[in-house]
Design a protein around this motif. Structure first.
Motif, PDB file in Angstrom:
ATOM      1  N   GLY A 175       0.815  -1.203   0.000  1.00 22.36           N
ATOM      2  CA  GLY A 175       0.000   0.000   0.000  1.00 22.36           C
ATOM      3  C   GLY A 175       0.852   1.257   0.000  1.00 22.36           C
ATOM      4  N   ALA A 176       1.922   1.239   0.803  1.00 21.20           N
ATOM      5  CA  ALA A 176       2.799   2.404   0.877  1.00 21.20           C
ATOM      6  C   ALA A 176       3.395   2.709  -0.494  1.00 21.20           C
ATOM      7  CB  ALA A 176       3.914   2.161   1.897  1.00 21.20           C
ATOM      8  N   GLU A 177       3.763   1.669  -1.206  1.00 19.36           N
ATOM      9  CA  GLU A 177       4.376   1.849  -2.521  1.00 19.36           C
ATOM     10  C   GLU A 177       3.346   2.394  -3.532  1.00 19.36           C
ATOM     11  OE1 GLU A 177       6.917  -0.828  -5.737  1.00 19.36           O
ATOM     12  OE2 GLU A 177       5.780  -1.831  -4.152  1.00 19.36           O
ATOM     13  N   ALA A 178       2.103   1.905  -3.426  1.00 17.55           N
ATOM     14  CA  ALA A 178       1.043   2.432  -4.296  1.00 17.55           C
ATOM     15  C   ALA A 178       0.812   3.909  -3.989  1.00 17.55           C
ATOM     16  CB  ALA A 178      -0.246   1.637  -4.099  1.00 17.55           C
ATOM     17  N   ASN A 179       0.818   4.254  -2.697  1.00 18.22           N
ATOM     18  CA  ASN A 179       0.631   5.658  -2.311  1.00 18.22           C
ATOM     19  C   ASN A 179       1.792   6.528  -2.788  1.00 18.22           C
ATOM     20  OD1 ASN A 179      -1.854   5.331  -1.120  1.00 18.22           O
ATOM     21  ND2 ASN A 179      -1.030   5.003   0.936  1.00 18.22           N
ATOM     22  N   GLU A 180       3.009   6.008  -2.675  1.00 21.12           N
ATOM     23  CA  GLU A 180       4.177   6.757  -3.178  1.00 21.12           C
ATOM     24  C   GLU A 180       4.002   7.038  -4.668  1.00 21.12           C
ATOM     25  OE1 GLU A 180       7.592   7.389  -2.037  1.00 21.12           O
ATOM     26  OE2 GLU A 180       7.301   6.797   0.050  1.00 21.12           O
ATOM     27  N   PHE A 211      -3.483   7.536   7.949  1.00 21.78           N
ATOM     28  CA  PHE A 211      -2.412   6.533   7.850  1.00 21.78           C
ATOM     29  C   PHE A 211      -2.215   6.171   6.391  1.00 21.78           C
ATOM     30  CE2 PHE A 211      -0.651   2.295   7.574  1.00 21.78           C
ATOM     31  CZ  PHE A 211       0.393   2.347   8.481  1.00 21.78           C
ATOM     32  N   HIS A 212      -0.996   6.336   5.895  1.00 21.31           N
ATOM     33  CA  HIS A 212      -0.747   6.059   4.486  1.00 21.31           C
ATOM     34  C   HIS A 212       0.427   5.107   4.255  1.00 21.31           C
ATOM     35  CE1 HIS A 212      -3.809   8.945   3.453  1.00 21.31           C
ATOM     36  NE2 HIS A 212      -3.195   9.883   4.149  1.00 21.31           N
ATOM     37  N   GLY A 213       0.996   4.549   5.324  1.00 20.99           N
ATOM     38  CA  GLY A 213       2.069   3.585   5.135  1.00 20.99           C
ATOM     39  C   GLY A 213       3.341   3.976   5.860  1.00 20.99           C
ATOM     40  N   ARG A 214       4.367   3.132   5.716  1.00 20.14           N
ATOM     41  CA  ARG A 214       5.549   3.253   6.565  1.00 20.14           C
ATOM     42  C   ARG A 214       6.853   3.569   5.840  1.00 20.14           C
ATOM     43  NH1 ARG A 214       5.234   1.632  11.778  1.00 20.14           N
ATOM     44  NH2 ARG A 214       3.187   0.956  12.491  1.00 20.14           N
ATOM     45  N   LEU A 271      -6.959  11.517   0.964  1.00 16.00           N
ATOM     46  CA  LEU A 271      -7.596  11.055   2.204  1.00 16.00           C
ATOM     47  C   LEU A 271      -8.071   9.614   2.074  1.00 16.00           C
ATOM     48  CD1 LEU A 271     -11.207  12.506   2.599  1.00 16.00           C
ATOM     49  CD2 LEU A 271     -10.077  12.140   0.417  1.00 16.00           C
ATOM     50  N   GLU A 272      -8.300   9.010   3.238  1.00 11.39           N
ATOM     51  CA  GLU A 272      -8.945   7.704   3.307  1.00 11.39           C
ATOM     52  C   GLU A 272     -10.450   7.959   3.429  1.00 11.39           C
ATOM     53  OE1 GLU A 272      -6.747   5.455   6.704  1.00 11.39           O
ATOM     54  OE2 GLU A 272      -6.145   7.547   6.789  1.00 11.39           O
ATOM     55  N   PRO A 273     -11.283   7.301   2.613  1.00 11.60           N
ATOM     56  CA  PRO A 273     -12.734   7.484   2.736  1.00 11.60           C
ATOM     57  C   PRO A 273     -13.235   7.112   4.143  1.00 11.60           C
ATOM     58  CG  PRO A 273     -12.209   6.398   0.682  1.00 11.60           C
ATOM     59  CD  PRO A 273     -10.924   6.460   1.454  1.00 11.60           C
ATOM     60  N   GLU A 281      -7.426   3.973  -0.739  1.00 13.99           N
ATOM     61  CA  GLU A 281      -8.391   2.909  -0.457  1.00 13.99           C
ATOM     62  C   GLU A 281      -7.679   1.593  -0.173  1.00 13.99           C
ATOM     63  OE1 GLU A 281     -12.116   2.681  -1.387  1.00 13.99           O
ATOM     64  OE2 GLU A 281     -12.398   4.590  -2.435  1.00 13.99           O
ATOM     65  N   VAL A 282      -6.477   1.700   0.388  1.00 11.52           N
ATOM     66  CA  VAL A 282      -5.721   0.491   0.705  1.00 11.52           C
ATOM     67  C   VAL A 282      -6.523  -0.379   1.693  1.00 11.52           C
ATOM     68  CG1 VAL A 282      -3.605  -0.375   1.804  1.00 11.52           C
ATOM     69  CG2 VAL A 282      -3.480   1.515   0.183  1.00 11.52           C
ATOM     70  N   GLN A 283      -7.235   0.273   2.607  1.00 11.45           N
ATOM     71  CA  GLN A 283      -8.050  -0.489   3.563  1.00 11.45           C
ATOM     72  C   GLN A 283      -9.508  -0.591   3.119  1.00 11.45           C
ATOM     73  OE1 GLN A 283      -8.674  -0.417   8.406  1.00 11.45           O
ATOM     74  NE2 GLN A 283      -6.690  -0.119   7.522  1.00 11.45           N
ATOM     75  N   GLY A 341      -4.663  -1.792  -1.886  1.00 17.98           N
ATOM     76  CA  GLY A 341      -3.664  -2.696  -1.317  1.00 17.98           C
ATOM     77  C   GLY A 341      -4.425  -3.754  -0.541  1.00 17.98           C
ATOM     78  N   LYS A 342      -3.863  -4.213   0.527  1.00 15.48           N
ATOM     79  CA  LYS A 342      -4.545  -5.157   1.416  1.00 15.48           C
ATOM     80  C   LYS A 342      -5.458  -6.148   0.649  1.00 15.48           C
ATOM     81  CE  LYS A 342      -3.762  -2.788   5.658  1.00 15.48           C
ATOM     82  NZ  LYS A 342      -3.556  -1.352   5.758  1.00 15.48           N
ATOM     83  N   GLY A 343      -6.771  -5.950   0.711  1.00 17.85           N
ATOM     84  CA  GLY A 343      -7.724  -6.914   0.155  1.00 17.85           C
ATOM     85  C   GLY A 343      -7.510  -7.322  -1.293  1.00 17.85           C
TER      86      GLY A 343
HETATM   87  C1  PLP Z   1      -2.344  -0.497   5.536  1.00 16.89           C
HETATM   88  C2  PLP Z   1      -2.519   0.825   4.914  1.00 16.89           C
HETATM   89  C3  PLP Z   1      -1.486   1.408   4.159  1.00 16.89           C
HETATM   90  C4  PLP Z   1      -0.118   0.786   4.015  1.00 16.89           C
HETATM   91  O1  PLP Z   1      -0.153  -0.410   3.314  1.00 16.89           O
HETATM   92  P1  PLP Z   1       1.150  -1.363   3.357  1.00 16.89           P
HETATM   93  O2  PLP Z   1       0.795  -2.499   2.449  1.00 16.89           O
HETATM   94  O3  PLP Z   1       1.330  -1.765   4.782  1.00 16.89           O
HETATM   95  O4  PLP Z   1       2.282  -0.566   2.863  1.00 16.89           O
HETATM   96  C5  PLP Z   1      -1.741   2.623   3.548  1.00 16.89           C
HETATM   97  N1  PLP Z   1      -2.923   3.228   3.667  1.00 16.89           N
HETATM   98  C6  PLP Z   1      -3.938   2.703   4.377  1.00 16.89           C
HETATM   99  C7  PLP Z   1      -5.237   3.419   4.464  1.00 16.89           C
HETATM  100  C8  PLP Z   1      -3.767   1.482   5.042  1.00 16.89           C
HETATM  101  O5  PLP Z   1      -4.753   0.971   5.775  1.00 16.89           O
END
Ligand code: PLP
Length: 400
Positions: free
Chosen positions: A102-107, A138-141, A189-191, A224-226, A251-253
């Motif tokens: 997810g972090a990489e997609a956000n980058e 929260f957008h990743g690490r 933003l996260e929805p 929309e990673v989550q 990401g995630k799902g």
């Molecule tokens: C988990 C999450 C991320 C980061 O995803 P990773 O796969 O851990 O890098 C980014 N944004 C949101 C909203 C998340 O929930």
């Protein structure tokens, strides 16, 4: 096997982990080294959207592994083409880029927005690069995504931060407007803020944000990673608000448990020139084959309706617990929900739920006064009932 028989000292310690080693999983259930079973309402942090070891993932993996694992991102492969088509056909976006986290997609989304800002400078010629994000987001690490995130304490951890991410207040359109300058290029933003405590954006805020960004020629980016891929009961979270963003990350799902992420954008924004973006595992054939199978499953007739139905059942059950134990109610969308505890007993509940016998319960407490629920999207009604019974047992003990 007993836990003491495992030597974990070779693993780098970076988080506190319970003395458990999980050895197998099926659907909503995990089994540890001692054979104890756990009802899993964490699912790898909303990652295993079809539960543990789903047939769909197993079959996609083995079929694709026999055919082609990774020809390199410098060449096309069939699964990534098919997944990109499926995602663009079912969203307001035209182009997809695949990554591993997810972090990489956000980058990628940040880079695309900054590139677009270079190509579309302000009227006075100022370069546009600032991306407004939100408190508690929260957008990743990665270093840049930690800078983009509004998690308390992250502004000084690993300082200095990456510049260019001013923070507005969530659900407060005036706070966004106040941060906009000639350097602003986008708002992200996260929805539904996930790590921030399952806080949904209001429809009014999201629509005002879309109107404002459109009016000023700014990009609207949804992380929309989550929330993506069915988690909220809609295919994508933005669809709950009646708006169309310019960029979305997933990401995630989307990987159903394997490392896969995506960035989608509208054609007008697709401005990367050769060399601007890449990565060894981008568009990985094996991972996108899994993503394709998972996404097809979520899009199958009736699936999202069943997520909505189970979301309603879970919400009603949590509300009932809240009334029974004098808690502060529940909130969320679909199968991403939170129970507001009213006091900082979250971590205690998580631990006691895990230690229940003979069956444990896996939960998450993103904030000490809150529990988060992110079960498999195909969790059964019986499993929801069972989870509520186990949780009730734990809260009764702690409140006694
Ligand atoms: C988990 C999450 C991320 C980061 O995803 P990773 O796969 O851990 O890098 C980014 N944004 C949101 C909203 C998340 O929930």
């Amino acid at each position: 096997m007993e836990f003491k028989d495992y030597d974990t000292t070779s693993l780098l310690q970076y988080t506190k982990r319970p003395p458990l080693v999980f050895t197998s999983g099926a659907g909503s259930w995990l089994t540890d080294h001692s054979g104890k079973r756990y009802l899993d309402f964490l699912q790898g942090w909303a990652v295993n959207c079809l539960g543990h070891a789903p047939r769909v993932v197993e079959q996609a993996l083995s079929a694709q592994a026999k055919k082609l694992i990774n020809p390199s991102p410098a060449f096309f492969n069939e699964p990534s083409i098919a997944l990109a088509q499926l995602l663009t056909n079912n969203s307001c976006f035209d182009r997809a880029f695949f990554a591993s986290s997810g972090a990489e997609a956000n980058e990628s989304a940040m880079k695309l927005a900054r590139k677009w800002g270079q190509l579309h400078p302000a009227a006075n010629g100022s370069s546009r690069f600032e991306i407004i994000t939100f408190e508690s987001s929260f957008h990743g690490r990665t270093l840049a995504m930690m800078s983009a995130s509004g998690k308390p304490g992250w502004d000084t951890l690993f300082a200095p931060q990456v510049a260019g991410f001013p923070k507005a207040r969530f659900n407060d359109i005036d706070s966004v407007a106040a941060l906009i300058s000639e350097h602003t290029v986008a708002v992200m933003l996260e929805p539904v803020q996930g790590e921030g405590g399952v806080v949904p954006a209001t429809k009014e805020f999201m629509q005002a944000l879309r109107a404002l960004t459109q009016q000023l020629g700014l990009l609207l980016i949804v992380d929309e990673v989550q929330t993506g891929v069915g988690r909220t009961g809609a295919m994508f979270g933005y669809q709950l608000f009646g708006i169309e963003p310019d960029i979305m990350t997933l990401g995630k799902g989307i990987g159903g448990g394997v490392p896969l992420a995506a960035m989608l954008c509208r054609e007008e924004v697709a401005c990367f020139a050769p060399g601007d973006q890449g990565g060894t595992y981008t568009g990985h054939a094996l991972m996108t084959a899994v993503g394709l199978a998972v996404t097809q499953e979520i899009l199958a007739p009736g699936f999202l309706v069943s997520v909505q139905k189970k979301g309603t059942i879970l919400a009603a059950g949590l509300e009932k617990l809240s009334v029974q134990f004098g808690l502060q109610g529940e909130r969320g969308e679909g199968l991403l929900r939170a129970l507001k505890l009213g006091s900082d007993i979250g971590p205690q509940i998580v631990e006691a739920a895990r230690d229940l016998a003979p069956i444990g319960l896996l939960l998450n407490s993103p904030k000490p006064d809150l529990l988060r629920f992110m079960p498999a999207l195909n969790v059964s009604t019986e499993e929801i009932t069972q989870m509520l019974a186990l949780l009730s047992e734990v809260i009764a003990t702690i409140k006694a």
